[in-house]
Design an enzyme around this catalytic site. Sequence first.
Site, PDB file in Angstrom:
ATOM      1  N   HIS A 175       0.831  -1.203   0.000  1.00  0.00           N
ATOM      2  CA  HIS A 175       0.000   0.000   0.000  1.00  0.00           C
ATOM      3  C   HIS A 175       0.867   1.256   0.000  1.00  0.00           C
ATOM      4  O   HIS A 175       1.615   1.504   0.935  1.00  0.00           O
ATOM      5  CB  HIS A 175      -0.890  -0.018   1.241  1.00  0.00           C
ATOM      6  CG  HIS A 175      -1.889   1.078   1.307  1.00  0.00           C
ATOM      7  ND1 HIS A 175      -1.991   1.917   2.399  1.00  0.00           N
ATOM      8  CD2 HIS A 175      -2.837   1.485   0.426  1.00  0.00           C
ATOM      9  CE1 HIS A 175      -2.972   2.782   2.202  1.00  0.00           C
ATOM     10  NE2 HIS A 175      -3.500   2.539   1.008  1.00  0.00           N
ATOM     11  N   ARG A 176       0.774   2.041  -1.078  1.00  0.00           N
ATOM     12  CA  ARG A 176       1.606   3.240  -1.267  1.00  0.00           C
ATOM     13  C   ARG A 176       3.090   2.877  -1.176  1.00  0.00           C
ATOM     14  O   ARG A 176       3.908   3.635  -0.641  1.00  0.00           O
ATOM     15  CB  ARG A 176       1.257   4.335  -0.254  1.00  0.00           C
ATOM     16  CG  ARG A 176      -0.226   4.681  -0.209  1.00  0.00           C
ATOM     17  CD  ARG A 176      -0.572   5.702   0.862  1.00  0.00           C
ATOM     18  NE  ARG A 176      -2.002   5.674   1.153  1.00  0.00           N
ATOM     19  CZ  ARG A 176      -2.582   6.315   2.147  1.00  0.00           C
ATOM     20  NH1 ARG A 176      -1.866   7.057   2.974  1.00  0.00           N
ATOM     21  NH2 ARG A 176      -3.886   6.231   2.344  1.00  0.00           N
ATOM     22  N   GLU A 179       0.932  -0.451  -4.810  1.00  0.00           N
ATOM     23  CA  GLU A 179      -0.190   0.468  -5.020  1.00  0.00           C
ATOM     24  C   GLU A 179       0.299   1.903  -4.891  1.00  0.00           C
ATOM     25  O   GLU A 179       1.226   2.177  -4.117  1.00  0.00           O
ATOM     26  CB  GLU A 179      -1.285   0.176  -3.988  1.00  0.00           C
ATOM     27  CG  GLU A 179      -2.582   0.936  -4.177  1.00  0.00           C
ATOM     28  CD  GLU A 179      -2.692   2.204  -3.326  1.00  0.00           C
ATOM     29  OE1 GLU A 179      -3.715   2.904  -3.447  1.00  0.00           O
ATOM     30  OE2 GLU A 179      -1.747   2.497  -2.557  1.00  0.00           O
ATOM     31  N   ASP A 223      -0.961   6.431  -5.652  1.00  0.00           N
ATOM     32  CA  ASP A 223      -2.012   7.425  -5.870  1.00  0.00           C
ATOM     33  C   ASP A 223      -1.503   8.487  -6.837  1.00  0.00           C
ATOM     34  O   ASP A 223      -0.355   8.946  -6.713  1.00  0.00           O
ATOM     35  CB  ASP A 223      -2.390   8.100  -4.553  1.00  0.00           C
ATOM     36  CG  ASP A 223      -2.814   7.101  -3.491  1.00  0.00           C
ATOM     37  OD1 ASP A 223      -3.947   6.627  -3.560  1.00  0.00           O
ATOM     38  OD2 ASP A 223      -2.004   6.808  -2.584  1.00  0.00           O
ATOM     39  N   HIS A 229      -0.898  10.884  -1.988  1.00  0.00           N
ATOM     40  CA  HIS A 229      -2.216  10.451  -1.527  1.00  0.00           C
ATOM     41  C   HIS A 229      -3.134  11.619  -1.194  1.00  0.00           C
ATOM     42  O   HIS A 229      -4.256  11.704  -1.684  1.00  0.00           O
ATOM     43  CB  HIS A 229      -2.095   9.548  -0.302  1.00  0.00           C
ATOM     44  CG  HIS A 229      -3.415   9.149   0.268  1.00  0.00           C
ATOM     45  ND1 HIS A 229      -4.054   9.878   1.260  1.00  0.00           N
ATOM     46  CD2 HIS A 229      -4.244   8.113  -0.036  1.00  0.00           C
ATOM     47  CE1 HIS A 229      -5.210   9.306   1.538  1.00  0.00           C
ATOM     48  NE2 HIS A 229      -5.354   8.233   0.777  1.00  0.00           N
ATOM     49  N   GLU A 282      -4.083   4.088  -8.353  1.00  0.00           N
ATOM     50  CA  GLU A 282      -5.341   4.753  -7.994  1.00  0.00           C
ATOM     51  C   GLU A 282      -5.379   6.184  -8.514  1.00  0.00           C
ATOM     52  O   GLU A 282      -4.459   6.972  -8.258  1.00  0.00           O
ATOM     53  CB  GLU A 282      -5.542   4.767  -6.472  1.00  0.00           C
ATOM     54  CG  GLU A 282      -6.849   5.450  -6.091  1.00  0.00           C
ATOM     55  CD  GLU A 282      -7.091   5.537  -4.599  1.00  0.00           C
ATOM     56  OE1 GLU A 282      -7.960   6.333  -4.186  1.00  0.00           O
ATOM     57  OE2 GLU A 282      -6.408   4.818  -3.838  1.00  0.00           O
ATOM     58  N   GLN A 338      -7.569   1.817 -10.527  1.00  0.00           N
ATOM     59  CA  GLN A 338      -8.737   1.835  -9.670  1.00  0.00           C
ATOM     60  C   GLN A 338      -9.052   3.250  -9.204  1.00  0.00           C
ATOM     61  O   GLN A 338      -8.226   4.158  -9.298  1.00  0.00           O
ATOM     62  CB  GLN A 338      -8.523   0.921  -8.457  1.00  0.00           C
ATOM     63  CG  GLN A 338      -7.409   1.384  -7.534  1.00  0.00           C
ATOM     64  CD  GLN A 338      -7.289   0.534  -6.278  1.00  0.00           C
ATOM     65  OE1 GLN A 338      -8.064  -0.380  -6.038  1.00  0.00           O
ATOM     66  NE2 GLN A 338      -6.299   0.837  -5.449  1.00  0.00           N
TER      67      GLN A 338
END
Length: 305
Positions: A55-56, A82, A84, A97, A165, A201
């Site tokens: 995550h990130r 992942e 952003d 993010h 994302e 996403q």
Amino acid sequence: MPMRPIAATAGALLGATTLFLLPFSSPAAAQHAAAQHSAPQPGADDRDAPRVVAHRGASGYAPENTLAAVDKADELGIRWVENDVQRTRDGELVVLHDTTLERTTNAEEVFPGRAPWRVADFTAAEIARLDAGSWFGPEYAGERVPTLEQFLGRVGQNHQKLLLELKRPDLYPGVEAQTLKELANEGWLRRHHPADRLVIQSFDADAVRTVHALAPAVKTGFLGSPAVAELPGYAAFADQINPRWTTVSEEYVDAVHALKGPHGKPLEVFTWTVDDGAAATALAGADVDGIISNRPDVVRDALER
């Protein structure tokens, strides 16, 4: 039968194709992208399911959404990362993010008169001046906010895969097409089949729908937990339904898997953000397809046990 949230189970465990045709910016760029995107090396988390996603980046160990976090995930042997994506005032795509800069950079110090320090109010050159690592720890002082181009380059260099994302696309009109163009220019849409190493996403269903319309071969995910009755509508443009882990139940996962997405395969469930081994084990028991974690090694090790 009533749905049984995974959180309760974990608690018990704890207690006991237009853009595909875009040319590269130059032959040199094409050669660079091809070199970076050779076939990914197999890793421990390339099992069929659940796949483990950093995550990130490995943000439990390094400042989120930085190249250091990408490298930490690679060091841990995590193949999926992942991130952003947002856009600066002068149109550069950057990896952040929050829609503001103060939490993860020293923007307040460098630009004291520019509150509320919105990403969209700063140029790429101004954001490049910021320290995006010291807030996390002194050993990361001087870490920068990467551009999407830089981030893609590092993920590709590490032979990793990307769950990208689109953050607040309502603030950045046209960001779907711009992101796809950047991915194409960096080789992510033409070297290999994009479904093997890329998912885009968003919490914004319209943005996911737009990505699917512009680049139908790209896998897409909707972040959230639509009602079961609404799932067929999402299956028209999303390959994944990606809910917060505390909302997941076995029945919900079964309902998602019962439908086929736009590529003719059963919809997948990637859930977030799971940092505990017991919760990860319970989610695996519910047959989720992916688990997104700040501490992906903890999740991987729990699943292997």
